[in-house]
Design a protein around this motif. Sequence first.
Motif, PDB file in Angstrom:
ATOM      1  N   LYS A  98       0.815  -1.208   0.000  1.00 61.18           N
ATOM      2  CA  LYS A  98       0.000   0.000   0.000  1.00 61.18           C
ATOM      3  C   LYS A  98       0.854   1.265   0.000  1.00 61.18           C
ATOM      4  CE  LYS A  98      -3.593   2.387   2.661  1.00 61.18           C
ATOM      5  NZ  LYS A  98      -2.826   3.647   2.819  1.00 61.18           N
ATOM      6  N   SER A  99       1.914   1.279   0.825  1.00 64.29           N
ATOM      7  CA  SER A  99       2.662   2.516   1.045  1.00 64.29           C
ATOM      8  C   SER A  99       3.912   2.639   0.182  1.00 64.29           C
ATOM      9  CB  SER A  99       3.056   2.622   2.518  1.00 64.29           C
ATOM     10  OG  SER A  99       1.915   2.577   3.354  1.00 64.29           O
ATOM     11  N   HIS A 100       4.441   1.508  -0.289  1.00 66.57           N
ATOM     12  CA  HIS A 100       5.679   1.523  -1.085  1.00 66.57           C
ATOM     13  C   HIS A 100       5.521   0.534  -2.244  1.00 66.57           C
ATOM     14  CE1 HIS A 100       7.670   3.860   2.096  1.00 66.57           C
ATOM     15  NE2 HIS A 100       7.000   3.078   2.923  1.00 66.57           N
ATOM     16  N   PRO A 101       4.583   0.807  -3.138  1.00 65.23           N
ATOM     17  CA  PRO A 101       4.233  -0.183  -4.170  1.00 65.23           C
ATOM     18  C   PRO A 101       5.330  -0.465  -5.174  1.00 65.23           C
ATOM     19  CG  PRO A 101       3.118   1.906  -4.584  1.00 65.23           C
ATOM     20  CD  PRO A 101       3.745   2.021  -3.220  1.00 65.23           C
ATOM     21  N   SER A 102       6.362   0.362  -5.254  1.00 61.87           N
ATOM     22  CA  SER A 102       7.444   0.101  -6.210  1.00 61.87           C
ATOM     23  C   SER A 102       8.502  -0.848  -5.647  1.00 61.87           C
ATOM     24  CB  SER A 102       8.108   1.407  -6.645  1.00 61.87           C
ATOM     25  OG  SER A 102       8.746   2.044  -5.543  1.00 61.87           O
ATOM     26  N   ALA A 103       8.373  -1.225  -4.387  1.00 59.70           N
ATOM     27  CA  ALA A 103       9.354  -2.116  -3.762  1.00 59.70           C
ATOM     28  C   ALA A 103       9.123  -3.558  -4.217  1.00 59.70           C
ATOM     29  CB  ALA A 103       9.265  -2.028  -2.244  1.00 59.70           C
ATOM     30  N   VAL A 104      10.146  -4.369  -4.021  1.00 64.53           N
ATOM     31  CA  VAL A 104      10.053  -5.805  -4.280  1.00 64.53           C
ATOM     32  C   VAL A 104      10.213  -6.522  -2.943  1.00 64.53           C
ATOM     33  CG1 VAL A 104      11.067  -7.792  -5.451  1.00 64.53           C
ATOM     34  CG2 VAL A 104      10.968  -5.567  -6.612  1.00 64.53           C
ATOM     35  N   THR A 105       9.179  -7.237  -2.539  1.00 68.38           N
ATOM     36  CA  THR A 105       9.182  -7.919  -1.249  1.00 68.38           C
ATOM     37  C   THR A 105       9.099  -9.419  -1.460  1.00 68.38           C
ATOM     38  OG1 THR A 105       7.986  -6.048  -0.260  1.00 68.38           O
ATOM     39  CG2 THR A 105       8.085  -8.085   1.017  1.00 68.38           C
ATOM     40  N   ASP A 106      10.070 -10.147  -0.943  1.00 70.32           N
ATOM     41  CA  ASP A 106      10.024 -11.604  -0.917  1.00 70.32           C
ATOM     42  C   ASP A 106       9.570 -12.022   0.473  1.00 70.32           C
ATOM     43  OD1 ASP A 106      11.040 -11.665  -3.502  1.00 70.32           O
ATOM     44  OD2 ASP A 106      13.120 -11.902  -2.830  1.00 70.32           O
ATOM     45  N   VAL A 107       8.510 -12.810   0.535  1.00 64.50           N
ATOM     46  CA  VAL A 107       7.973 -13.256   1.820  1.00 64.50           C
ATOM     47  C   VAL A 107       8.097 -14.774   1.895  1.00 64.50           C
ATOM     48  CG1 VAL A 107       6.029 -13.208   3.403  1.00 64.50           C
ATOM     49  CG2 VAL A 107       6.328 -11.357   1.754  1.00 64.50           C
ATOM     50  N   VAL A 108       8.767 -15.249   2.936  1.00 62.81           N
ATOM     51  CA  VAL A 108       8.980 -16.674   3.115  1.00 62.81           C
ATOM     52  C   VAL A 108       8.037 -17.185   4.198  1.00 62.81           C
ATOM     53  CG1 VAL A 108      10.644 -18.477   3.681  1.00 62.81           C
ATOM     54  CG2 VAL A 108      11.399 -16.416   2.461  1.00 62.81           C
ATOM     55  N   GLU A 109       7.217 -18.158   3.843  1.00 65.54           N
ATOM     56  CA  GLU A 109       6.307 -18.800   4.788  1.00 65.54           C
ATOM     57  C   GLU A 109       6.449 -20.310   4.608  1.00 65.54           C
ATOM     58  OE1 GLU A 109       4.032 -20.309   7.341  1.00 65.54           O
ATOM     59  OE2 GLU A 109       4.104 -18.112   7.383  1.00 65.54           O
ATOM     60  N   ILE A 110       6.734 -21.015   5.683  1.00 61.27           N
ATOM     61  CA  ILE A 110       7.037 -22.428   5.591  1.00 61.27           C
ATOM     62  C   ILE A 110       5.804 -23.298   5.368  1.00 61.27           C
ATOM     63  CG2 ILE A 110       6.853 -22.900   8.072  1.00 61.27           C
ATOM     64  CD1 ILE A 110       9.383 -24.664   7.769  1.00 61.27           C
TER      65      ILE A 110
END
Length: 269
Positions: A98-110
């Motif tokens: 929402k606040s930083h839409p140009s970022a690239v976020t990798d989310v790790v969930e086991i």
Amino acid sequence: MARDARSYFPTPAELLPHAVRTQSGLALVRTTHVHGMWQRILSTGGVWQSATLLGPYHMEPPFAYHRVFGRVFDLVPNARRLLAIGGGGFAFPKLVAKSHPSAVTDVVEIDPAVIDIARRWFFLDEACELQRRGGGELNVICADGREVLGNVAPSSYDVIVLDAFVRDAPVRTLATVEAFRAVHQALSPHGVLLANVVPDENDPGNVFLRSVAAGLAATFAHVEITLVVDHQNVGENYIVFASDDTLDLPDAIPFDEDFLGEPLRDDAL
């Protein structure tokens, strides 16, 4: 909070609870009314794991400590690549979308069941689309977070967030000196680590927090601790910041050398 959020009312289908089998046991997804706001809660073993607001503010995190995670953009204004270990309801990645839409976020969930829960009830797919429209990416990785850390190329991330729990127990393999060294290598030279440590009534001496601080102090040039008190959803969290750059957090809790405990090590787990 805006009046339209408080006037929101969920549909009958949204009010129905759902039980889901996960790797850490039976999870319950339920909708409740807290402090004038409708929230959807994910809990396992009676412990709240994550939550989302319903209605027009569903991309904003209801838990105070997730909002504190957002302060990392004050410390690293040009942060482009983020790694979050521990998905749950994907509250922090939604905030980034929402606040930083140009970022690239990798989310790790086991746990694949938790990812399915996030897609079905916690607006994960909407967050992924919001990030794409902003020129960034929200990548969901189903894997063991420690194994991912061990395979990350040097200087891959500007921000790394550790927020992984099994029910109310922290994942200790992510709190060892060796894990923090892997984090340090994965961060860019001006990068910042944030680690969520939840106070435990069975640990009145804060032994785990002191061990985390010690392990980070042995790895990073600067370590600071803040206490987040959530007045909306009862609870407290310590957020530990670490970086080779000066942090200078105005609400950091001062601590002396004798506060530091014995760092955890892989061969002792």
